[in-house]
Design a protein around this motif. Structure first.
Motif, PDB file in Angstrom:
ATOM      1  N   ALA A 132       0.855  -1.199   0.000  1.00 46.29           N
ATOM      2  CA  ALA A 132       0.000   0.000   0.000  1.00 46.29           C
ATOM      3  C   ALA A 132       0.887   1.244   0.000  1.00 46.29           C
ATOM      4  CB  ALA A 132      -0.918  -0.015   1.213  1.00 46.29           C
ATOM      5  N   GLY A 133       1.936   1.216   0.810  1.00 47.01           N
ATOM      6  CA  GLY A 133       2.878   2.336   0.870  1.00 47.01           C
ATOM      7  C   GLY A 133       3.602   2.518  -0.451  1.00 47.01           C
ATOM      8  N   ARG A 134       3.958   1.380  -1.088  1.00 43.08           N
ATOM      9  CA  ARG A 134       4.650   1.444  -2.384  1.00 43.08           C
ATOM     10  C   ARG A 134       3.767   2.112  -3.435  1.00 43.08           C
ATOM     11  NH1 ARG A 134       6.632  -4.576  -1.398  1.00 43.08           N
ATOM     12  NH2 ARG A 134       8.600  -4.093  -0.379  1.00 43.08           N
ATOM     13  N   VAL A 135       2.493   1.728  -3.470  1.00 43.87           N
ATOM     14  CA  VAL A 135       1.590   2.300  -4.483  1.00 43.87           C
ATOM     15  C   VAL A 135       1.332   3.785  -4.183  1.00 43.87           C
ATOM     16  CG1 VAL A 135      -0.634   2.064  -5.645  1.00 43.87           C
ATOM     17  CG2 VAL A 135       0.561   0.035  -4.915  1.00 43.87           C
ATOM     18  N   THR A 136       1.288   4.149  -2.901  1.00 51.42           N
ATOM     19  CA  THR A 136       1.131   5.568  -2.546  1.00 51.42           C
ATOM     20  C   THR A 136       2.344   6.356  -3.050  1.00 51.42           C
ATOM     21  OG1 THR A 136      -0.097   4.939  -0.582  1.00 51.42           O
ATOM     22  CG2 THR A 136       0.745   7.170  -0.617  1.00 51.42           C
ATOM     23  N   THR A 137       3.531   5.797  -2.853  1.00 46.59           N
ATOM     24  CA  THR A 137       4.760   6.441  -3.346  1.00 46.59           C
ATOM     25  C   THR A 137       4.677   6.638  -4.856  1.00 46.59           C
ATOM     26  OG1 THR A 137       6.016   5.369  -1.608  1.00 46.59           O
ATOM     27  CG2 THR A 137       7.291   6.194  -3.468  1.00 46.59           C
ATOM     28  N   ILE A 138       4.202   5.593  -5.555  1.00 51.44           N
ATOM     29  CA  ILE A 138       4.057   5.670  -7.013  1.00 51.44           C
ATOM     30  C   ILE A 138       3.072   6.792  -7.375  1.00 51.44           C
ATOM     31  CG2 ILE A 138       3.175   4.429  -9.050  1.00 51.44           C
ATOM     32  CD1 ILE A 138       4.310   1.839  -7.751  1.00 51.44           C
ATOM     33  N   GLY A 139       1.982   6.899  -6.615  1.00 51.01           N
ATOM     34  CA  GLY A 139       0.989   7.954  -6.865  1.00 51.01           C
ATOM     35  C   GLY A 139       1.598   9.344  -6.760  1.00 51.01           C
ATOM     36  N   TRP A 140       2.351   9.579  -5.682  1.00 44.04           N
ATOM     37  CA  TRP A 140       2.992  10.897  -5.518  1.00 44.04           C
ATOM     38  C   TRP A 140       4.025  11.143  -6.623  1.00 44.04           C
ATOM     39  CZ3 TRP A 140       0.617  14.401  -2.987  1.00 44.04           C
ATOM     40  CH2 TRP A 140      -0.118  14.105  -1.850  1.00 44.04           C
ATOM     41  N   ALA A 141       4.748  10.075  -6.990  1.00 40.92           N
ATOM     42  CA  ALA A 141       5.764  10.210  -8.046  1.00 40.92           C
ATOM     43  C   ALA A 141       5.094  10.545  -9.381  1.00 40.92           C
ATOM     44  CB  ALA A 141       6.570   8.919  -8.160  1.00 40.92           C
ATOM     45  N   LEU A 142       3.955   9.905  -9.654  1.00 39.42           N
ATOM     46  CA  LEU A 142       3.230  10.192 -10.903  1.00 39.42           C
ATOM     47  C   LEU A 142       2.744  11.642 -10.919  1.00 39.42           C
ATOM     48  CD1 LEU A 142       1.131   6.915 -11.361  1.00 39.42           C
ATOM     49  CD2 LEU A 142       2.967   7.720 -12.840  1.00 39.42           C
ATOM     50  N   LEU A 143       2.315  12.125  -9.741  1.00 34.11           N
ATOM     51  CA  LEU A 143       1.872  13.523  -9.647  1.00 34.11           C
ATOM     52  C   LEU A 143       3.047  14.466  -9.928  1.00 34.11           C
ATOM     53  CD1 LEU A 143      -0.464  15.442  -8.920  1.00 34.11           C
ATOM     54  CD2 LEU A 143       0.318  15.363  -6.555  1.00 34.11           C
ATOM     55  N   ALA A 144       4.210  14.122  -9.363  1.00 31.90           N
ATOM     56  CA  ALA A 144       5.411  14.949  -9.589  1.00 31.90           C
ATOM     57  C   ALA A 144       5.784  14.946 -11.073  1.00 31.90           C
ATOM     58  CB  ALA A 144       6.567  14.421  -8.749  1.00 31.90           C
ATOM     59  N   ILE A 145       5.687  13.774 -11.704  1.00 32.16           N
ATOM     60  CA  ILE A 145       6.004  13.665 -13.139  1.00 32.16           C
ATOM     61  C   ILE A 145       5.061  14.545 -13.953  1.00 32.16           C
ATOM     62  CG2 ILE A 145       5.971  12.087 -15.136  1.00 32.16           C
ATOM     63  CD1 ILE A 145       6.933   9.868 -13.163  1.00 32.16           C
TER      64      ILE A 145
END
Lengths: 185, 76
Positions: free
Chosen positions: A114-127
């Protein structure tokens, strides 16, 4: 908790192999991404070291009246944006590879996912934010009369951000259910 | 856990081993061990049904509730 080899036959082994290859591909892409970031930084450094020949080349191409120094600074900024997108891409690829590893090990509802996917979500937002910045910069470069590759906002990219956060909630709920099931006979 | 599991007593009375029970109810020995030692967090009705059927007993003979700390582990 059952492993992939225990729960299935050939299909399951094929899927496990596929996930393993996917995981390796993601780790390979993560390394390539860092290499691209280093290349972007080297490019920026090159524009300082070889500023004169670069400016001369731009003058030959666009004429003496072209705002050559503005163009060079805008190219440097584009290089900087390319280098800065390396970090969020890395924060997408590595957690995704770890996620694939947990799936391969038969533990898709590992609480860490769950934490990994949240990290991916924030990273996608940054991208996406960096993509908008690069779009603005591309328009600025185009205004100077320089040849640039066109830019369009990525609708799919923006949609992927909430999808990642929703998936993170799904993984969190899955992990809770998995914990409940553990110890059930 | 204030819910005590009396599987050991029942097996003793029926002259059955855990392995035999495992074979007859179709539940793995590992899972029955978890239940017997009081380490299980939950029990399915289907498991209870299978055990009661084989041991010819009521669920109340397998499980009892006693006053105690909910975090405490162990069997009866």
């Amino acid at each position: 908790m059952t492993g992939p080899v225990e729960t299935g036959g050939r299909d399951m082994r094929d899927e496990t192999r596929l996930v393993r290859w996917g995981e390796r591909a993601l780790r390979g892409l993560a390394v390539a991404n860092i290499a691209l970031g280093v290349a972007a930084l080297l490019f920026i450094l090159g524009t300082f070291l070889f500023q004169q020949p670069f400016a001369a080349h731009l003058m030959r191409k666009y004429g003496a009246a072209a705002p050559v120094m503005t163009m060079i600074w805008e190219v440097r900024l584009l290089g900087l944006l390319s280098a800065s997108v390396v970090w969020p891409i890395d924060r997408c690829l590595r957690p995704l590879a770890d996620l694939a590893a947990s799936v391969r090990l038969g533990q898709p509802f590992d609480p860490a996912n769950a934490g990994r996917v949240t990290t991916i979500g924030w990273a996608l937002l940054a991208i996406q934010c960096l993509d908008v910045a690069s779009g603005v910069l591309t328009m600025m470069v185009a205004r100077t009369g320089a040849d640039v590759v066109g830019w369009q906002p990525s609708l799919a990219g923006w949609i992927s951000v909430p999808v990642a956060f929703v998936l993170a909630r799904v993984f969190a709920a899955g992990a809770r259910l998995d914990a409940d099931l553990e110890g059930t006979v | 856990m204030p819910v005590r599991v009396h599987l050991d007593d029942l097996l003793h009375r029926r002259r059955l081993s855990l392995t035999e029970l495992s074979e007859r109810v179709g539940i793995t020995l590992a899972n029955l061990s978890i239940l017997k030692t009081g380490k299980a967090k939950a029990i399915r009705f289907s498991t209870l049904d299978a055990i009661c059927r084989v041991l010819d007993c009521q669920p109340g003979e397998i499980l009892t509730w006693v006053e105690g700390d909910p975090d405490e582990e162990g069997e009866a």
